[in-house]
Motif scaffolding. Structure first.
Motif, mmCIF file in Angstrom:
data_model
loop_
_atom_site.group_PDB
_atom_site.id
_atom_site.type_symbol
_atom_site.label_atom_id
_atom_site.label_comp_id
_atom_site.label_asym_id
_atom_site.label_seq_id
_atom_site.Cartn_x
_atom_site.Cartn_y
_atom_site.Cartn_z
ATOM 1 N N UNK A 1 -6.061 24.079 12.032
ATOM 2 C CA UNK A 1 -5.223 23.841 10.863
ATOM 3 C C UNK A 1 -3.845 23.389 11.345
ATOM 4 N N UNK A 2 -3.381 22.257 10.830
ATOM 5 C CA UNK A 2 -2.097 21.720 11.232
ATOM 6 C C UNK A 2 -0.936 22.508 10.657
ATOM 7 N N UNK A 3 0.250 22.285 11.245
ATOM 8 C CA UNK A 3 1.453 22.998 10.810
ATOM 9 C C UNK A 3 1.753 22.748 9.339
ATOM 10 N N UNK A 4 1.676 21.474 8.930
ATOM 11 C CA UNK A 4 1.970 21.135 7.537
ATOM 12 C C UNK A 4 0.948 21.772 6.600
ATOM 13 N N UNK A 5 -0.302 21.754 6.999
ATOM 14 C CA UNK A 5 -1.360 22.332 6.180
ATOM 15 C C UNK A 5 -1.151 23.843 6.019
ATOM 16 N N UNK A 6 -0.745 24.502 7.093
ATOM 17 C CA UNK A 6 -0.485 25.936 7.042
ATOM 18 C C UNK A 6 0.715 26.226 6.143
ATOM 19 N N UNK A 7 1.777 25.421 6.269
ATOM 20 C CA UNK A 7 2.960 25.580 5.413
ATOM 21 C C UNK A 7 2.575 25.409 3.946
ATOM 22 N N UNK A 8 1.785 24.388 3.679
ATOM 23 C CA UNK A 8 1.347 24.109 2.316
ATOM 24 C C UNK A 8 0.562 25.285 1.753
ATOM 25 N N UNK A 9 -0.346 25.820 2.553
ATOM 26 C CA UNK A 9 -1.175 26.944 2.114
ATOM 27 C C UNK A 9 -0.328 28.192 1.851
ATOM 28 N N UNK A 10 0.610 28.490 2.751
ATOM 29 C CA UNK A 10 1.449 29.674 2.585
ATOM 30 C C UNK A 10 2.347 29.543 1.355
ATOM 31 N N UNK A 11 2.941 28.377 1.177
ATOM 32 C CA UNK A 11 3.801 28.146 0.022
ATOM 33 C C UNK A 11 2.989 28.185 -1.273
ATOM 34 N N UNK A 12 1.809 27.604 -1.235
ATOM 35 C CA UNK A 12 0.936 27.613 -2.411
ATOM 36 C C UNK A 12 0.606 29.046 -2.827
ATOM 37 N N UNK A 13 0.308 29.905 -1.849
ATOM 38 C CA UNK A 13 -0.001 31.303 -2.158
ATOM 39 C C UNK A 13 1.177 32.003 -2.814
ATOM 40 N N UNK A 93 0.208 20.980 -11.881
ATOM 41 C CA UNK A 93 -1.222 20.825 -11.621
ATOM 42 C C UNK A 93 -1.922 22.154 -11.345
ATOM 43 N N UNK A 94 -1.169 23.258 -11.337
ATOM 44 C CA UNK A 94 -1.772 24.561 -11.092
ATOM 45 C C UNK A 94 -1.600 25.047 -9.670
ATOM 46 N N UNK A 95 -1.602 24.119 -8.702
ATOM 47 C CA UNK A 95 -1.403 24.486 -7.303
ATOM 48 C C UNK A 95 -0.875 23.271 -6.545
ATOM 49 N N UNK A 96 -0.330 23.524 -5.368
ATOM 50 C CA UNK A 96 0.143 22.419 -4.539
ATOM 51 C C UNK A 96 -1.034 21.554 -4.086
ATOM 52 N N UNK A 97 -2.161 22.204 -3.814
ATOM 53 C CA UNK A 97 -3.354 21.453 -3.413
ATOM 54 C C UNK A 97 -3.774 20.467 -4.498
ATOM 55 N N UNK A 98 -3.762 20.930 -5.750
ATOM 56 C CA UNK A 98 -4.152 20.057 -6.867
ATOM 57 C C UNK A 98 -3.149 18.919 -7.032
ATOM 58 N N UNK A 99 -1.871 19.203 -6.813
ATOM 59 C CA UNK A 99 -0.837 18.166 -6.890
ATOM 60 C C UNK A 99 -1.085 17.094 -5.835
ATOM 61 N N UNK A 100 -1.346 17.523 -4.606
ATOM 62 C CA UNK A 100 -1.615 16.577 -3.516
ATOM 63 C C UNK A 100 -2.873 15.766 -3.825
ATOM 64 N N UNK A 101 -3.899 16.417 -4.319
ATOM 65 C CA UNK A 101 -5.146 15.706 -4.659
ATOM 66 C C UNK A 101 -4.912 14.640 -5.723
ATOM 67 N N UNK A 102 -4.156 14.983 -6.763
ATOM 68 C CA UNK A 102 -3.892 14.021 -7.839
ATOM 69 C C UNK A 102 -3.095 12.828 -7.314
ATOM 70 N N UNK A 103 -2.048 13.115 -6.541
ATOM 71 C CA UNK A 103 -1.216 12.030 -6.017
ATOM 72 C C UNK A 103 -2.013 11.157 -5.044
ATOM 73 N N UNK A 104 -2.862 11.778 -4.224
ATOM 74 C CA UNK A 104 -3.690 11.026 -3.278
ATOM 75 C C UNK A 104 -4.680 10.136 -4.025
#
Length: 152
Positions: A1-13, A93-104
């Motif tokens: 898991x990359x640094x950015x991905x870990x940051x995203x996951x922690x912030x999302x939680x 979007x409910x979560x940062x993951x969903x936001x990234x998915x929509x923008x992508x």
């Protein structure tokens, strides 16, 4: 898991704990006045706790209603009311993951359709199914890379 991905996951939680607060309606008179009134605290009494005048409390309540009050002021007033200020952001979007998915997905569609239009002009048009597959693949790639262009 990359640094950015870990940051995203922690912030999302952390943000998920605020998600239910996104539906809390701010009192029309503002939190300060609503709480002060409900507790029966006069402007003078609150002002005394903060070494402020009654007029300053009235101004603070007005600034809060207008969205012009500072976080520092809210924190100080909260402390005087024996409360703490809690603030955060809740993703639409409910979560940062969903936001990234929509923008992508939006960026992928834009890129793929631009290429598709060029191919159409050259009489090399792809099928609708192939375009949809290309959009999904590109979106996944963008989501994994998270290039800065994603936020333009």
């Amino acid at each position: 898991m990359g640094k950015r991905s870990l940051q995203l996951q922690q912030l999302n939680n952390k943000m998920l704990s605020f998600s239910s607060l996104g539906q809390v309606a701010i009192p029309p008179v503002g939190w300060i006045k609503a709480i002060r009134s409900a507790l029966g605290i006069s402007m003078q009494q609150l002002g005394n706790k903060l070494s402020m005048t009654k007029q300053s409390i009235q101004d603070a309540e007005k600034r809060e209603r207008e969205g012009l009050i500072t976080i520092k002021s809210l924190r100080e007033i909260g402390k005087a009311l024996d409360m703490q200020l809690v603030y955060g952001f809740v993703p639409n979007d409910g979560s940062l993951d969903a936001l990234v998915e929509r923008k992508a997905a939006q960026l992928a569609e834009k890129i793929v359709l631009r290429t598709s239009n060029t191919m159409k002009l050259e009489d090399q048009e792809n099928s609708k199914k192939r375009i949809e597959k290309a959009i999904k693949e590109r979106a996944e790639s963008i989501k994994n890379e998270m290039p800065k262009i994603l936020w333009d």
